[in-house]
Design an enzyme around this catalytic site. Structure first.
Site, short mmCIF file in Angstrom:
data_model
loop_
_atom_site.label_atom_id
_atom_site.label_comp_id
_atom_site.label_asym_id
_atom_site.label_seq_id
_atom_site.Cartn_x
_atom_site.Cartn_y
_atom_site.Cartn_z
N SER A 73 46.81 -60.54 -41.22
CA SER A 73 47.51 -61.48 -40.35
C SER A 73 49.00 -61.16 -40.32
CB SER A 73 47.21 -62.91 -40.81
OG SER A 73 47.58 -63.84 -39.83
N ASP A 105 43.24 -58.03 -38.91
CA ASP A 105 43.50 -59.10 -37.95
C ASP A 105 44.99 -59.37 -37.82
OD1 ASP A 105 41.82 -60.32 -36.17
OD2 ASP A 105 41.44 -62.10 -37.37
N HIS A 146 39.01 -65.37 -38.38
CA HIS A 146 40.23 -64.94 -39.07
C HIS A 146 40.11 -65.05 -40.58
CE1 HIS A 146 44.37 -63.66 -38.83
NE2 HIS A 146 44.83 -64.73 -39.47
#
Length: 472
Positions: free
Chosen positions: A318, A341, A396
């Protein structure tokens, strides 16, 4: 390589009606090595470093396992990050942490300790939550707490499902990581390749233990940073004054400030911390004495000549994914990056042309937007070795530990787990990463057996990001 003994899983929880009867645990590494870990804190200011190191280790009878959530203060930080009250979260935790509840000190039942509270003298060797500067994380007397919270960005541009912030209502119970705490380092004359790992927004160094220990089981040293840019839900450092610590809470975007400029400043600090972590290992490799503020029973000098600093990669999830991309620009010694991600929003446009090395983007099905994927494709169009793949049936949080520690039903309702089994998602993530690392670090292993994943070929994986079914 011939290690055959394996410890039992460190955290087994029956979910019952909360998610179906099942056993919840952080998974063991599947590689040929047993895995140890230790915490390293260098320096007495915010400008120092804090990381958890996962590494191949030797067997040791009666090996302890570290707590997954190491301090109560982290629980408070996760509650704050998720916009939930510490006042009722604390007693809820005292009921739900199982056997750990018996060892929770009284402050947990009321208001949390204030940052900078005085600690006992460092001479004590008994790890406990009230004594962090002498190594609190592996002892049997600590408060054992499991807690789930979203580690994804909260942005006007890219925001995860609000349901994900409820994950902490269903804590993972009394949980430890299935690795050997301060386990004896397994020497390697050729040197283990090194990975610097950067956590996501609102996370901290322990919340990716599954993927970090998996990579370590295949013969990597993995340094999971805890960033001090105020993107961690909570972190701390030990001051030069004996027995004192200062806590650094998560900071939201100040009112009236544009989020890009706030996050861009943070991502640059994070990337610089990745570079400084690499230099820390270079200092150790050169024979320089590196004092560990935490006084762990682990001698950092054993790493000398056993970490190959010519084979170094940077990785993250992330916010940590884009941090890894930026670290390639800042440090030429990083030979490649793996971005799980990645949240591409904070990176300025001018830097895309400056990324000199290949990146593997491993996306989940339900997070990325077309705008974010377009930024990844700017990099893949400039470097044919940069790859983009998507794991179908994943969300996620599938690339964090949370997906293993909440029941199936609750996880699906709250968006903590996708349709794909979390163990399979971890297998795809780690095997694709291993194949990519072998290719770009010139490793002499058999990790290229998973090269097909890099092209998006395989069960539950596709090339690029054809759907962009973001739930944002």
């Amino acid at each position: 390589m011939g290690v055959t003994t394996r410890p039992a899983s460190a955290c087994r929880l029956g979910c019952g009606s909360m998610g179906g009867t099942q056993s919840l645990a952080l998974p063991l590494g599947k590689g040929p090595h047993l895995v140890g870990c230790t915490d390293v804190m260098v320096g007495h200011t915010r400008q120092g470093l804090f990381l958890r190191l996962f590494y191949p280790c030797l067997p040791r009878a009666g090996a302890e396992r570290p707590l997954w959530i190491p301090r109560y203060e982290y629980c408070g930080g996760l509650a704050d990050f998720a916009h939930r009250s510490r006042r009722w979260c604390a007693p809820l935790l005292s009921v739900t942490v199982g056997k750990g509840a018996a060892s929770i000190p009284s402050p947990i039942l009321g208001a949390p300790p204030s940052p900078g509270h005085p600690l006992p003298q460092r001479g004590s060797r008994t790890p406990s939550p009230s004594h962090p500067c002498s190594g609190e994380l592996g002892g049997r007397d600590g408060a054992e707490q499991g807690l789930a919270a979203a580690a994804a960005p909260r942005s006007s541009t890219l925001v995860p499902s609000p349901a994900s912030s409820w994950g902490f209502l269903f804590p993972a119970g009394s949980c430890r990581v299935p690795v050997s705490w301060n386990g004896p380092f397994k020497p390697c004359s050729s040197g283990y390749p090194l990975i610097i790992f950067s956590h996501g927004l609102g996370a901290f160094r322990t919340l990716y233990s599954s993927v970090c220990s998996e990579l370590a089981s295949w013969g990597f040293a993995v340094a999971a940073l805890e960033h001090r840019d105020r993107s961690a839900s909570m972190t701390y450092f030990c001051t030069a004054e004996a027995g004192r610590e200062e806590w650094i809470p998560y900071r939201r975007v100040p009112q009236g400030q544009k989020e890009f400029y706030f996050r861009n400043k943070q991502v640059h600090q994070r990337a610089e911390e990745c570079v400084r972590a690499l230099r820390l290992f270079a200092d150790i490799g050169s024979g320089k004495s590196v004092p560990n503020v935490l006084h762990q029973d682990f001698d950092l000098s054993v790493l000398k000549d056993s970490v190959d600093l010519t084979k170094v990669a940077v990785m993250g999830h992330s916010f940590g994914g884009v941090t890894a991309v930026l670290a390639l620009v800042k440090e030429p010694s990083f030979r490649c990056a793996v971005a799980l991600d990645a949240w591409m929003f904070p990176l300025e446009n001018a830097l895309y042309s400056a990324v000199p090395k290949p990146v593997l983007f491993i996306n989940t099905e339900k997070f990325q937007t077309p705008e974010s994927v377009a930024k990844m494709k700017r990099l893949s169009s400039r470097n044919s070795q940069t790859k983009i793949i998507t794991i179908l049936g994943s969300v996620h949080q599938s690339q964090t530990d949370f997906t293993f520690l909440t029941g199936k039903l609750i996880s699906r309702i709250l968006g903590m787990r996708g349709a794909l089994d979390p163990h399979k998602a971890l297998d795809i993530t780690s095997r694709a990463a291993l194949a990519f690392l072998q290719r770009h670090l010139n490793l002499e292993e058999e990790l290229d057996q998973w090269d097909n994943l890099l092209e998006g070929v395989g069960d539950s994986v596709v090339p690029e990001a054809p759907f962009c079914r973001s739930n944002l």
